[in-house]
Write an enzyme that holds these catalytic residues in place. Structure first.
Site, PDB file in Angstrom:
ATOM      1  N   HIS A 120       0.931  -1.180  -0.091  1.00  0.00           N
ATOM      2  CA  HIS A 120      -0.008   0.024  -0.126  1.00  0.00           C
ATOM      3  C   HIS A 120       0.816   1.107  -0.053  1.00  0.00           C
ATOM      4  O   HIS A 120       2.101   1.195   0.128  1.00  0.00           O
ATOM      5  CB  HIS A 120      -0.986   0.015   1.310  1.00  0.00           C
ATOM      6  N   ASP A 121       0.273   2.367   0.032  1.00  0.00           N
ATOM      7  CA  ASP A 121       1.022   3.759  -0.178  1.00  0.00           C
ATOM      8  C   ASP A 121       2.128   3.693   0.640  1.00  0.00           C
ATOM      9  O   ASP A 121       3.132   3.913   0.458  1.00  0.00           O
ATOM     10  CB  ASP A 121       0.022   4.885   0.069  1.00  0.00           C
ATOM     11  N   ASP A 139       0.377   6.442  -4.157  1.00  0.00           N
ATOM     12  CA  ASP A 139      -0.788   6.115  -5.112  1.00  0.00           C
ATOM     13  C   ASP A 139      -1.164   7.229  -6.227  1.00  0.00           C
ATOM     14  O   ASP A 139      -1.432   6.923  -7.416  1.00  0.00           O
ATOM     15  CB  ASP A 139      -2.251   5.941  -4.432  1.00  0.00           C
TER      16      ASP A 139
END
Length: 393
Positions: free
Chosen positions: A138-139, A168
């Protein structure tokens, strides 16, 4: 009004934030975007709070101006639909892990065989190659492995989770749009399509625009609060007497002189030119002392009259109402069927020829499935069969 990208037709298979934000920009600029979703597996963004009349505000925004179709890509009949779609939708945007689209039968090679002009944009965490290509992330993870988090934060409290999804959006979404449009220009010149490989980690790594250059050329390792622009100088935030904050970016001498005069300490201006850590830390402490002598409103009135790179830190509720944000028309009311319009962030890119007005917020899953199939020439009986087999929704 059509918009500058009205000639583009995009099939968007992406989920969550990076791909949908990219296709939002494309749709706002006039591209025809058809969002392909699973009829059985819900995109997390559809259920994220807060909700406005039962609809996720995030989903309503990210899917503005897009049509929606629900296809179960695990069924051969759905793959056949996609293959018919790419005869006219000659840009694909997808965000699955490498190899997933190939297994489903709708990877780049399979679709390129149908339409050699196809542009196929793949946004992933780590790219189509390399030892991490199949790894989840994830980010926060991309920013960490790219090294950006190592000098974003405070020495005494450590790295900060950013309020926005930088990897992102700045990594995946914006680089995805740039790569896509570059491929469109290449196709206009040569007639050739291609796959565009966007790694959010790669693109986050490229954001080391200044500190990365310093390390690679000079061996200077960036650390928390040791750079001019990351808290290692007076370029920072300062708390007012009533607990609010101001940003001070008065780096150039003419701005620093104005700033120091405004806080009643013109004698501090010369110190801004000295970048030794001890000088800068002492300067920050003295500036903080002055800020604590007045409330936010007083400082705001003082600095509003100056052009010194000093601005108040605003919560989103105040930023939305800021006269400059309003003058730039960055908030727009978007229509929604049968209800009052919804306020959303507008497309930030301005064109002298203008952009088409927003058409609608994000639609329910499969809202245009039947309409799209009819456009492809499917009969009513064929569409009924696809519904019965749960190929579409």
């Amino acid at each position: 009004m059509q918009g500058p990208l009205s000639s583009l037709k995009v099939l968007d298979f992406s989920t969550l934030l990076p791909g949908p934000f990219a296709s939002l920009l494309l749709a706002d600029m006039g591209a025809e975007v058809l969002r392909i979703e699973s009829p059985t597996r819900m995109d997390l963004v559809r259920v994220l709070p807060p909700h406005d009349e039962g609809v996720s505000a995030s989903h309503a925004y990210l899917n503005r101006n897009k049509r929606g179709m629900a296809l179960d890509l695990k069924q051969p009949a759905a793959v056949d639909v996609v293959k018919r779609l790419v005869e006219e939708y000659d840009i694909v945007l997808e965000q699955f892990r490498p190899g997933v689209m190939d297994k489903l039968g709708v990877g780049y090679a399979a679709l390129k065989a149908i339409n050699p002009r196809l542009i196929y944009v793949s946004i992933t965490g780590y790219g189509q190659t390399g030892p991490y290509k199949d790894r989840a992330g994830h980010d926060l993870n991309y920013l960490a492995i790219a090294g950006l988090a190592s000098y974003t934060g405070r020495r005494d409290s450590g790295p900060l989770p950013l309020g926005i999804q930088a990897a992102d959006i700045a990594g995946g979404s914006l680089h995805g749009v740039m790569g896509l449009l570059a491929a469109v220009i290449h196709r206009q010149q040569t007639g050739e399509g291609q796959q565009v490989d966007i790694s959010m980690t790669d693109c986050a790594f490229s954001l080391h625009a200044m500190a990365g250059a310093g390390y690679l050329a000079c061996g200077v390792e960036p650390q928390m609060e040791n750079q001019v622009l990351n808290g290692g100088s007076f370029y920072d935030y300062y708390r007012t007497r009533d607990g609010r904050w101001f940003s001070v970016g008065s780096l150039e001498p003419q701005f620093m002189q104005q700033f120091c005069a405004a806080i009643g300490r013109p004698d501090l201006a010369a110190r801004g030119l000295h970048h030794q850590p001890d000088v800068q830390q002492a300067l920050k402490q003295e500036i903080q002392v002055e800020f604590e002598k007045r409330d936010f409103a007083e400082w705001r009135e003082i600095f509003a009259a100056l052009d010194a790179c000093v601005e108040p830190l605003l919560p989103l509720s105040e930023a939305v109402e800021h006269p400059h944000i309003q003058a730039r028309e960055l908030v727009v009311e978007v229509p929604r069927e049968g209800k009052a319009g919804q306020r959303q962030i507008a497309c930030p890119i301005k064109f002298s020829a203008g952009l088409p007005a927003p058409r609608h917020i994000g639609v329910p899953v499969g809202a245009h499935s039947v309409e799209v199939l009819q456009g492809l020439g499917y009969s009513g009986e064929q569409i009924a069969e696809l519904k019965a087999a749960k190929v579409i929704r």
